[in-house]
Design a protein around this motif. Structure first.
Motif, PDB file in Angstrom:
ATOM      1  N   GLU A 193      10.064   8.872   9.044  1.00  0.00           N
ATOM      2  CA  GLU A 193       9.325  10.067   8.798  1.00  0.00           C
ATOM      3  C   GLU A 193       8.238   9.539   8.256  1.00  0.00           C
ATOM      4  O   GLU A 193       8.006   8.261   7.696  1.00  0.00           O
ATOM      5  N   PRO A 194       7.069  10.277   8.133  1.00  0.00           N
ATOM      6  CA  PRO A 194       5.778   9.968   7.510  1.00  0.00           C
ATOM      7  C   PRO A 194       6.026   9.606   6.030  1.00  0.00           C
ATOM      8  O   PRO A 194       6.742  10.479   5.190  1.00  0.00           O
ATOM      9  N   LEU A 195       5.554   8.402   5.461  1.00  0.00           N
ATOM     10  CA  LEU A 195       5.818   8.044   4.128  1.00  0.00           C
ATOM     11  C   LEU A 195       4.706   7.822   3.326  1.00  0.00           C
ATOM     12  O   LEU A 195       3.817   7.500   3.937  1.00  0.00           O
ATOM     13  N   ALA A 196       4.750   7.728   2.126  1.00  0.00           N
ATOM     14  CA  ALA A 196       3.521   7.548   1.273  1.00  0.00           C
ATOM     15  C   ALA A 196       4.186   6.786   0.144  1.00  0.00           C
ATOM     16  O   ALA A 196       5.096   7.259  -0.586  1.00  0.00           O
ATOM     17  N   TYR A 197       3.483   5.729  -0.396  1.00  0.00           N
ATOM     18  CA  TYR A 197       3.818   5.002  -1.773  1.00  0.00           C
ATOM     19  C   TYR A 197       2.650   5.209  -2.686  1.00  0.00           C
ATOM     20  O   TYR A 197       1.631   5.323  -2.479  1.00  0.00           O
ATOM     21  N   TRP A 198       2.932   5.017  -3.854  1.00  0.00           N
ATOM     22  CA  TRP A 198       1.923   4.840  -4.767  1.00  0.00           C
ATOM     23  C   TRP A 198       2.365   3.677  -5.799  1.00  0.00           C
ATOM     24  O   TRP A 198       3.583   3.220  -5.961  1.00  0.00           O
ATOM     25  N   MET A 199       1.366   3.513  -6.831  1.00  0.00           N
ATOM     26  CA  MET A 199       1.658   2.141  -7.739  1.00  0.00           C
ATOM     27  C   MET A 199       1.622   2.547  -9.013  1.00  0.00           C
ATOM     28  O   MET A 199       1.360   1.715  -9.948  1.00  0.00           O
ATOM     29  N   LYS A 200       2.266   3.643  -9.475  1.00  0.00           N
ATOM     30  CA  LYS A 200       2.596   3.929 -10.886  1.00  0.00           C
ATOM     31  C   LYS A 200       3.342   3.131 -11.524  1.00  0.00           C
ATOM     32  O   LYS A 200       4.528   3.052 -10.985  1.00  0.00           O
ATOM     33  N   ASN A 201       3.130   2.890 -12.541  1.00  0.00           N
ATOM     34  CA  ASN A 201       3.832   1.828 -13.378  1.00  0.00           C
ATOM     35  C   ASN A 201       4.017   0.379 -12.836  1.00  0.00           C
ATOM     36  O   ASN A 201       4.819  -0.287 -13.108  1.00  0.00           O
ATOM     37  N   THR A 202       3.441   0.137 -11.770  1.00  0.00           N
ATOM     38  CA  THR A 202       3.428  -1.050 -11.148  1.00  0.00           C
ATOM     39  C   THR A 202       2.482  -1.926 -11.653  1.00  0.00           C
ATOM     40  O   THR A 202       1.057  -1.652 -11.638  1.00  0.00           O
ATOM     41  N   ARG A 203       2.552  -3.303 -11.994  1.00  0.00           N
ATOM     42  CA  ARG A 203       1.566  -4.267 -12.583  1.00  0.00           C
ATOM     43  C   ARG A 203       1.077  -5.053 -11.767  1.00  0.00           C
ATOM     44  O   ARG A 203       0.239  -5.899 -12.190  1.00  0.00           O
ATOM     45  N   ILE A 204       1.545  -5.346 -10.491  1.00  0.00           N
ATOM     46  CA  ILE A 204       1.039  -6.312  -9.729  1.00  0.00           C
ATOM     47  C   ILE A 204       0.405  -5.741  -8.436  1.00  0.00           C
ATOM     48  O   ILE A 204       0.891  -4.859  -8.095  1.00  0.00           O
ATOM     49  N   ALA A 205      -0.553  -6.184  -7.871  1.00  0.00           N
ATOM     50  CA  ALA A 205      -1.088  -5.834  -6.555  1.00  0.00           C
ATOM     51  C   ALA A 205      -0.083  -6.343  -5.351  1.00  0.00           C
ATOM     52  O   ALA A 205       0.335  -7.567  -5.324  1.00  0.00           O
ATOM     53  N   LEU A 206       0.064  -5.457  -4.462  1.00  0.00           N
ATOM     54  CA  LEU A 206       0.765  -5.675  -3.364  1.00  0.00           C
ATOM     55  C   LEU A 206       0.432  -5.280  -1.951  1.00  0.00           C
ATOM     56  O   LEU A 206      -0.683  -4.572  -1.964  1.00  0.00           O
ATOM     57  N   ASP A 207       0.887  -5.830  -1.038  1.00  0.00           N
ATOM     58  CA  ASP A 207       0.892  -5.365   0.413  1.00  0.00           C
ATOM     59  C   ASP A 207       1.893  -4.430   0.791  1.00  0.00           C
ATOM     60  O   ASP A 207       3.100  -5.043   0.301  1.00  0.00           O
ATOM     61  N   ILE A 208       1.868  -3.248   1.441  1.00  0.00           N
ATOM     62  CA  ILE A 208       2.719  -2.382   1.523  1.00  0.00           C
ATOM     63  C   ILE A 208       2.802  -2.251   2.981  1.00  0.00           C
ATOM     64  O   ILE A 208       1.841  -1.890   3.871  1.00  0.00           O
ATOM     65  N   LEU A 209       4.104  -2.632   3.602  1.00  0.00           N
ATOM     66  CA  LEU A 209       3.899  -2.581   4.799  1.00  0.00           C
ATOM     67  C   LEU A 209       5.204  -1.717   5.607  1.00  0.00           C
ATOM     68  O   LEU A 209       6.439  -1.756   5.181  1.00  0.00           O
ATOM     69  N   TYR A 210       4.750  -0.793   6.438  1.00  0.00           N
ATOM     70  CA  TYR A 210       5.592   0.081   6.860  1.00  0.00           C
ATOM     71  C   TYR A 210       6.178  -0.149   8.403  1.00  0.00           C
ATOM     72  O   TYR A 210       5.415  -0.513   9.293  1.00  0.00           O
ATOM     73  N   PHE A 211       7.392   0.001   8.456  1.00  0.00           N
ATOM     74  CA  PHE A 211       8.018  -0.204   9.850  1.00  0.00           C
ATOM     75  C   PHE A 211       8.897   0.906  10.405  1.00  0.00           C
ATOM     76  O   PHE A 211       9.528   1.647   9.419  1.00  0.00           O
ATOM     77  N   ASP A 212       8.969   1.084  11.740  1.00  0.00           N
ATOM     78  CA  ASP A 212       9.538   2.360  12.167  1.00  0.00           C
ATOM     79  C   ASP A 212      11.200   1.909  12.270  1.00  0.00           C
ATOM     80  O   ASP A 212      11.614   0.956  11.981  1.00  0.00           O
ATOM     81  N   SER A 213      11.805   2.807  12.952  1.00  0.00           N
ATOM     82  CA  SER A 213      13.336   2.668  13.152  1.00  0.00           C
ATOM     83  C   SER A 213      13.593   1.406  14.020  1.00  0.00           C
ATOM     84  O   SER A 213      14.711   0.873  13.675  1.00  0.00           O
ATOM     85  N   ALA A 214      12.706   0.931  15.018  1.00  0.00           N
ATOM     86  CA  ALA A 214      12.739  -0.239  15.776  1.00  0.00           C
ATOM     87  C   ALA A 214      12.471  -1.258  14.949  1.00  0.00           C
ATOM     88  O   ALA A 214      12.592  -2.301  15.489  1.00  0.00           O
ATOM     89  N   ARG A 215      12.111  -1.343  13.638  1.00  0.00           N
ATOM     90  CA  ARG A 215      11.413  -2.383  12.752  1.00  0.00           C
ATOM     91  C   ARG A 215      10.344  -2.878  13.294  1.00  0.00           C
ATOM     92  O   ARG A 215      10.026  -4.235  13.374  1.00  0.00           O
ATOM     93  N   ARG A 216       9.313  -2.110  13.892  1.00  0.00           N
ATOM     94  CA  ARG A 216       8.029  -2.510  14.435  1.00  0.00           C
ATOM     95  C   ARG A 216       7.133  -2.079  13.424  1.00  0.00           C
ATOM     96  O   ARG A 216       7.301  -0.915  12.700  1.00  0.00           O
ATOM     97  N   LEU A 217       6.170  -3.023  12.953  1.00  0.00           N
ATOM     98  CA  LEU A 217       5.205  -2.740  11.844  1.00  0.00           C
ATOM     99  C   LEU A 217       4.176  -1.665  12.403  1.00  0.00           C
ATOM    100  O   LEU A 217       3.636  -1.762  13.605  1.00  0.00           O
ATOM    101  N   VAL A 218       4.116  -0.567  11.809  1.00  0.00           N
ATOM    102  CA  VAL A 218       3.374   0.677  12.171  1.00  0.00           C
ATOM    103  C   VAL A 218       2.213   0.900  11.354  1.00  0.00           C
ATOM    104  O   VAL A 218       1.502   1.712  11.719  1.00  0.00           O
ATOM    105  N   SER A 219       2.128   0.279  10.182  1.00  0.00           N
ATOM    106  CA  SER A 219       0.910   0.605   9.208  1.00  0.00           C
ATOM    107  C   SER A 219       1.163  -0.521   8.110  1.00  0.00           C
ATOM    108  O   SER A 219       2.116  -0.922   7.692  1.00  0.00           O
TER     109      SER A 219
END
Length: 156
Positions: free
Chosen positions: A76-102
């Motif tokens: 489904e459409p997902l959204a993440y945020w960085m509340k209380n996260t102390r390190i910079a991150l790359d956030i990688l989204y994959f579909d059910s077939a495990r293909r990088l979509v975002s």
């Protein structure tokens, strides 16, 4: 202390060290991992509502070359945020077939908990891999790349 007792003591210490080493190697071998862009990445799993909510909050570091894999129950459409996260991150989204979509690269820690930016997926996703900021660029990641699961990660 006699020569024999010193030798027995050394053997006991050596035995303990070898046992500790074997246990550490076994733990490392059994640790979950994913493969992306030809690189094996040890991951921590976030596969329950509680572990997904906790994520990498309150952590001061993520070991280089390691990540956290979030497994959602459905795509489904997902959204993440960085509340209380102390390190910079790359956030990688994959579909059910495990293909990088975002990709959301270089997501910075939230400085104002009342106004944390949201990092949405550009397409429906089921899996999210968080890496240290800059690792997606270092791997040359492009949308469409496949995420492979190692043993111990559910493939459903």
């Amino acid at each position: 202390m006699t020569r024999m007792s010193r030798m027995l003591r050394r053997l006991a210490i050596l035995s303990v060290l070898l046992t500790c080493s074997a246990v550490a190697q076994a733990a490392a071998a059994g640790a979950p991992w994913v493969e992306l862009a030809g690189r094996r990445i040890p991951v921590e799993l976030a596969d329950t509502p509680e572990s997904r909510a906790q994520g990498l909050m309150y952590r001061d570091r993520l070991a280089p070359g390691h990540g956290m894999l979030f497994i959602h129950d459905r795509q489904e459409p997902l959204a993440y945020w960085m509340k209380n996260t102390r390190i910079a991150l790359d956030i990688l989204y994959f579909d059910s077939a495990r293909r990088l979509v975002s990709q959301q690269r270089g997501a910075e820690p939230c400085r104002n908990p009342r106004a944390c930016p949201i990092y949405p997926s550009d397409a429906p996703a089921r899996y999210v891999l968080e890496l240290n900021a800059g690792e997606a660029a270092a791997l040359g990641l492009q949308d469409g790349m496949e995420l492979r699961f190692g043993p111990g990660i559910p493939n459903d």
